[in-house]
Design an enzyme around this catalytic site. Structure first.
Site, mmCIF file in Angstrom:
data_model
loop_
_atom_site.group_PDB
_atom_site.id
_atom_site.type_symbol
_atom_site.label_atom_id
_atom_site.label_comp_id
_atom_site.label_asym_id
_atom_site.label_seq_id
_atom_site.Cartn_x
_atom_site.Cartn_y
_atom_site.Cartn_z
ATOM 1 C CE1 TYR A 18 38.277 43.167 48.955
ATOM 2 C CE2 TYR A 18 40.602 43.120 48.363
ATOM 3 C CZ TYR A 18 39.277 43.303 48.005
ATOM 4 O OH TYR A 18 38.962 43.614 46.700
ATOM 5 C CE LYS A 35 37.507 40.430 46.687
ATOM 6 N NZ LYS A 35 36.284 40.345 45.861
HETATM 7 P P1 NAI Z 1 32.188 49.208 45.017
HETATM 8 O O1 NAI Z 1 32.201 49.336 46.499
HETATM 9 O O2 NAI Z 1 32.267 50.430 44.169
HETATM 10 O O3 NAI Z 1 30.905 48.377 44.567
HETATM 11 C C1 NAI Z 1 30.522 47.200 45.232
HETATM 12 C C2 NAI Z 1 29.041 47.008 45.043
HETATM 13 O O4 NAI Z 1 28.650 45.827 45.753
HETATM 14 C C3 NAI Z 1 28.223 48.167 45.613
HETATM 15 O O5 NAI Z 1 27.252 48.568 44.690
HETATM 16 C C4 NAI Z 1 27.605 47.565 46.880
HETATM 17 O O6 NAI Z 1 26.337 48.128 47.214
HETATM 18 C C5 NAI Z 1 27.482 46.109 46.486
HETATM 19 N N1 NAI Z 1 27.413 45.241 47.675
HETATM 20 C C6 NAI Z 1 28.212 45.271 48.767
HETATM 21 N N2 NAI Z 1 27.810 44.350 49.658
HETATM 22 C C7 NAI Z 1 26.736 43.717 49.113
HETATM 23 C C8 NAI Z 1 25.872 42.687 49.549
HETATM 24 N N3 NAI Z 1 26.038 42.113 50.771
HETATM 25 N N4 NAI Z 1 24.873 42.276 48.741
HETATM 26 C C9 NAI Z 1 24.686 42.857 47.532
HETATM 27 N N5 NAI Z 1 25.473 43.851 47.059
HETATM 28 C C10 NAI Z 1 26.483 44.276 47.845
HETATM 29 O O7 NAI Z 1 33.386 48.174 44.674
HETATM 30 P P2 NAI Z 1 34.274 47.991 43.352
HETATM 31 O O8 NAI Z 1 35.548 48.707 43.548
HETATM 32 O O9 NAI Z 1 33.485 48.230 42.135
HETATM 33 O O10 NAI Z 1 34.610 46.419 43.485
HETATM 34 C C11 NAI Z 1 33.819 45.412 42.886
HETATM 35 C C12 NAI Z 1 34.517 44.068 43.138
HETATM 36 O O11 NAI Z 1 35.840 44.116 42.627
HETATM 37 C C13 NAI Z 1 34.635 43.708 44.609
HETATM 38 O O12 NAI Z 1 34.465 42.308 44.783
HETATM 39 C C14 NAI Z 1 36.065 44.108 44.924
HETATM 40 O O13 NAI Z 1 36.572 43.376 46.009
HETATM 41 C C15 NAI Z 1 36.763 43.761 43.634
HETATM 42 N N6 NAI Z 1 38.017 44.459 43.418
HETATM 43 C C16 NAI Z 1 38.069 45.829 43.339
HETATM 44 C C17 NAI Z 1 39.279 46.470 43.111
HETATM 45 C C18 NAI Z 1 39.387 47.958 42.995
HETATM 46 O O14 NAI Z 1 40.513 48.449 42.882
HETATM 47 N N7 NAI Z 1 38.295 48.705 43.007
HETATM 48 C C19 NAI Z 1 40.529 45.704 42.986
HETATM 49 C C20 NAI Z 1 40.353 44.280 43.098
HETATM 50 C C21 NAI Z 1 39.134 43.705 43.298
#
Ligand code: NAI
Length: 245
Positions: free
Chosen positions: A153, A157
């Site tokens: 991961y 990033k």
């Molecule tokens: P989440 O898991 O709640 O949502 C991610 C979304 O992306 C989901 O709706 C999923 O279906 C979609 N997704 C996954 N793979 C996909 C693909 N191959 N094609 C299309 N859609 C796809 O994640 P969250 O927590 O909302 O994170 C969003 C972004 O923020 C991610 O890039 C994550 O790495 C980043 N992030 C999140 C943090 C956190 O604390 N939640 C901290 C730092 C970064």
């Protein structure tokens, strides 16, 4: 932000992507919400419309080039432009290095990094002709500082930050800016389930003494997607409560 901006957001149906979609819609942008699952995509489109916004759902996988072409085509066919791309779709497959399976390495690098490359390449075709675009990549604080148990991961990033800077240099001549937002620890369904002790340990690392919210990230994305950020490109905007600076 002008009312008629068209924003493509990947992983838009929940979490941070959902907050970004709602925040950009509240600024008058039309949202093209991309996610993997029909029901989840329909739900965010319904929520955006109920809030008075314009939205189109596209079910697709950011790692599949044909899906990526289809999502950009859907945006241009319906609305004629793509002004904003938010590469938000991301996954984790955590594990200590010695136990990490190659398939977990590949899955994370493919979604988080190759997915952003494919979406950017497809969107830039349109943005280049328009001579206007805002691309925002959702990175992570752990891409800046590393984290034990998340080699795949963190590498994805950190790679996304390199992609951001490289694309910023390359696409600038077409008036397309490319920036990253690096969230810190964000409160999600996952962090809700943590014990008070673990939550206190996390919070102790954060000068502002709280986890971030999805809205904290969305506010930063709205700024980078707006006219007001026109002279900012190749920047990594940390939204982490001060935990890494
Ligand atoms: P989440 O898991 O709640 O949502 C991610 C979304 O992306 C989901 O709706 C999923 O279906 C979609 N997704 C996954 N793979 C996909 C693909 N191959 N094609 C299309 N859609 C796809 O994640 P969250 O927590 O909302 O994170 C969003 C972004 O923020 C991610 O890039 C994550 O790495 C980043 N992030 C999140 C943090 C956190 O604390 N939640 C901290 C730092 C970064």
């Amino acid at each position: 932000m002008p009312k008629d901006r068209i924003a493509v957001i990947t992983g838009a149906s929940r979490g941070i992507g959902r907050s970004i979609a709602l925040a950009l819609a509240a600024q008058g942008a039309t949202i093209v919400a991309v996610d993997m699952d029909q029901a989840a995509t329909d739900a965010i489109v319904a929520e955006l419309k109920a809030a008075g916004g314009k939205a189109l759902g596209v079910v697709g996988n950011v790692t599949v080039p044909a899906d990526v072409e289809r999502m950009i085509d859907a945006a241009t066919e319906a609305f004629g432009r793509v002004d904003i791309l938010v590469n938000n779709a991301g996954i984790t497959r955590d594990g200590l290095l010695m136990r990490m399976k190659e398939e977990d390495w590949d899955a994370v690098l493919t979604v988080n990094l190759k997915g952003a490359f494919l979406c950017t390449r497809a969107a830039f075709k349109v943005m280049s002709k328009q001579r206007y675009g805002r691309i925002i990549n959702i990175a992570s604080v752990v891409g800046q500082m590393g984290n034990a148990g998340q080699a795949n991961y963190c590498a994805s990033k950190a790679g996304l930050i390199g992609l951001t800077k490289s694309n910023a240099r390359e696409l600038a001549k077409r008036n397309v800016t490319v920036n990253a937002v690096a969230p810190g620890f964000i409160a999600t369904a996952m962090t809700d389930a943590l014990s008070d002790k673990v939550r206190a340990e996390l919070t102790a690392q954060i000068p502002l003494e709280r986890l971030g919210s999805a809205d904290d990230i969305a506010n930063a994305v709205v700024f980078l997607a707006s006219e007001a950020s026109g002279y900012i490109t190749g920047h990594v905007l940390s939204v982490n409560g001060g935990m890494y600076m």
